[in-house]
Design a protein around this motif. Sequence first.
Motif, PDB file in Angstrom:
ATOM      1  N   ALA A   1       0.916  -1.529   0.072  1.00  0.00           N
ATOM      2  CA  ALA A   1      -0.146  -0.465  -0.703  1.00  0.00           C
ATOM      3  C   ALA A   1       0.791   1.466   0.401  1.00  0.00           C
ATOM      4  O   ALA A   1       0.095   2.033  -0.644  1.00  0.00           O
ATOM      5  CB  ALA A   1      -0.956  -0.066   1.036  1.00  0.00           C
ATOM      6  N   ALA A   2       1.573   1.159   0.611  1.00  0.00           N
ATOM      7  CA  ALA A   2       2.530   2.844   1.026  1.00  0.00           C
ATOM      8  C   ALA A   2       3.453   2.021  -0.726  1.00  0.00           C
ATOM      9  O   ALA A   2       3.541   3.771  -0.685  1.00  0.00           O
ATOM     10  CB  ALA A   2       3.834   2.561   1.728  1.00  0.00           C
ATOM     11  N   GLU A   3       3.821   1.671  -1.202  1.00  0.00           N
ATOM     12  CA  GLU A   3       4.595   1.815  -2.317  1.00  0.00           C
ATOM     13  C   GLU A   3       3.227   2.476  -3.611  1.00  0.00           C
ATOM     14  O   GLU A   3       3.720   3.372  -4.497  1.00  0.00           O
ATOM     15  CB  GLU A   3       4.831   0.414  -3.231  1.00  0.00           C
ATOM     16  N   GLU A   4       2.620   1.753  -3.344  1.00  0.00           N
ATOM     17  CA  GLU A   4       0.919   1.829  -4.501  1.00  0.00           C
ATOM     18  C   GLU A   4       0.652   3.425  -3.736  1.00  0.00           C
ATOM     19  O   GLU A   4       0.420   4.340  -4.820  1.00  0.00           O
ATOM     20  CB  GLU A   4       0.283   1.765  -3.994  1.00  0.00           C
ATOM     21  N   LEU A   5       1.420   3.981  -2.700  1.00  0.00           N
ATOM     22  CA  LEU A   5       0.634   5.161  -2.473  1.00  0.00           C
ATOM     23  C   LEU A   5       1.307   6.315  -2.858  1.00  0.00           C
ATOM     24  O   LEU A   5       1.403   7.628  -3.771  1.00  0.00           O
ATOM     25  CB  LEU A   5       0.707   6.029  -1.105  1.00  0.00           C
ATOM     26  N   ARG A   6       2.618   5.617  -3.541  1.00  0.00           N
ATOM     27  CA  ARG A   6       4.335   6.513  -3.304  1.00  0.00           C
ATOM     28  C   ARG A   6       3.610   6.712  -4.487  1.00  0.00           C
ATOM     29  O   ARG A   6       4.170   7.914  -5.399  1.00  0.00           O
ATOM     30  CB  ARG A   6       5.293   5.955  -3.200  1.00  0.00           C
ATOM     31  N   ARG A   7       3.810   5.440  -5.814  1.00  0.00           N
ATOM     32  CA  ARG A   7       2.915   5.791  -7.586  1.00  0.00           C
ATOM     33  C   ARG A   7       2.299   6.595  -7.833  1.00  0.00           C
ATOM     34  O   ARG A   7       2.308   7.333  -8.491  1.00  0.00           O
ATOM     35  CB  ARG A   7       3.048   4.322  -7.485  1.00  0.00           C
ATOM     36  N   LEU A   8       0.876   7.044  -6.648  1.00  0.00           N
ATOM     37  CA  LEU A   8       0.092   7.886  -6.786  1.00  0.00           C
ATOM     38  C   LEU A   8       0.392   9.650  -6.376  1.00  0.00           C
ATOM     39  O   LEU A   8      -0.419  10.016  -7.466  1.00  0.00           O
ATOM     40  CB  LEU A   8      -1.386   7.040  -5.760  1.00  0.00           C
ATOM     41  N   ALA A   9       0.896   9.586  -5.627  1.00  0.00           N
ATOM     42  CA  ALA A   9       1.972  10.631  -5.383  1.00  0.00           C
ATOM     43  C   ALA A   9       3.091  11.180  -6.295  1.00  0.00           C
ATOM     44  O   ALA A   9       2.454  12.599  -6.987  1.00  0.00           O
ATOM     45  CB  ALA A   9       1.945  11.247  -3.890  1.00  0.00           C
ATOM     46  N   ARG A  10       3.074   9.949  -6.965  1.00  0.00           N
ATOM     47  CA  ARG A  10       4.148  10.916  -8.318  1.00  0.00           C
ATOM     48  C   ARG A  10       3.460  11.206  -9.351  1.00  0.00           C
ATOM     49  O   ARG A  10       3.776  12.263  -9.685  1.00  0.00           O
ATOM     50  CB  ARG A  10       5.349   9.819  -8.217  1.00  0.00           C
ATOM     51  N   GLY A  11       2.530  10.515 -10.240  1.00  0.00           N
ATOM     52  CA  GLY A  11       1.245  10.848 -10.806  1.00  0.00           C
ATOM     53  C   GLY A  11       0.939  12.162 -10.494  1.00  0.00           C
ATOM     54  O   GLY A  11       0.825  12.839 -11.605  1.00  0.00           O
ATOM     55  N   ARG A  12       0.403  12.423  -9.449  1.00  0.00           N
ATOM     56  CA  ARG A  12      -0.496  13.734  -8.971  1.00  0.00           C
ATOM     57  C   ARG A  12       0.852  15.002  -9.590  1.00  0.00           C
ATOM     58  O   ARG A  12       0.146  15.836  -9.232  1.00  0.00           O
ATOM     59  CB  ARG A  12      -0.961  13.320  -7.593  1.00  0.00           C
ATOM     60  N   LEU A  13       1.782  14.733  -8.563  1.00  0.00           N
ATOM     61  CA  LEU A  13       2.697  15.516  -8.074  1.00  0.00           C
ATOM     62  C   LEU A  13       2.885  16.045  -9.777  1.00  0.00           C
ATOM     63  O   LEU A  13       3.368  17.090  -9.620  1.00  0.00           O
ATOM     64  CB  LEU A  13       4.160  14.989  -7.347  1.00  0.00           C
ATOM     65  N   VAL A  14       3.622  14.970 -10.054  1.00  0.00           N
ATOM     66  CA  VAL A  14       3.419  15.520 -11.832  1.00  0.00           C
ATOM     67  C   VAL A  14       2.522  16.143 -12.653  1.00  0.00           C
ATOM     68  O   VAL A  14       2.985  16.861 -13.501  1.00  0.00           O
ATOM     69  CB  VAL A  14       3.749  13.897 -12.969  1.00  0.00           C
ATOM     70  N   ARG A  15       1.166  16.223 -12.695  1.00  0.00           N
ATOM     71  CA  ARG A  15       0.048  16.803 -12.745  1.00  0.00           C
ATOM     72  C   ARG A  15       0.032  17.830 -12.888  1.00  0.00           C
ATOM     73  O   ARG A  15       0.048  18.920 -13.525  1.00  0.00           O
ATOM     74  CB  ARG A  15      -1.495  15.479 -13.533  1.00  0.00           C
TER      75      ARG A  15
END
Length: 191
Positions: free
Chosen positions: A136-150
């Motif tokens: 779940a922490a890894e998925e949150l990292r990936r979500l945050a990264r995508g949101r940050l890029v957008r």
Amino acid sequence: MPAQNLERFNNAPAPEAHHTLLTCLHSPRWAHRLTTHRPYPDLPSLLAAADEATYDLSPSDLAEALAGESLAPLPDNGYSAARTALDAAQAAYERRFGHTFVICLDDVPPDEAPAQVLAAIRSRLTNDPEEERVIAAEELRRLARGRLVRAAQGHDRPPPARTRHTLRAPAPAAAPAPPSVRVRSPGQTPL
């Protein structure tokens, strides 16, 4: 990424930058860390710092970030059997782990997302709680990264449901669910 967006983020007042970061990941500690380490010379540097800060989340920070996640609705064209299966799997996941199922679907075509989510929930239900916390922490990292890029690219609308996390059927005859992620507030400058 437009350099002016990163420059605005680097020069924004700390509360504004912190708020923007909280729209990417609901962890005050994560947002504070990224805010206080400004300025970032480029987007890759910001993303590397974001990744590092995500890896350093304590169990309570992770719980707080997971509590800030919400479910995106299943697309209206989904089959009722798929809706039922996803709802049942999500409920079983929440009972087992005590938080919303999160998954980053940035690279998954929208028509494949429901099957991908259902398979992932079923697979992850077999995890022990510590193993699932790591995933779940890894998925949150990936979500945050995508949101940050957008956000850094200046997108002022939330990403489509497939890039946020899981899918859930809306209540019958209910209004569409509000977006679960606001990249920026009206009047707020993008990253």
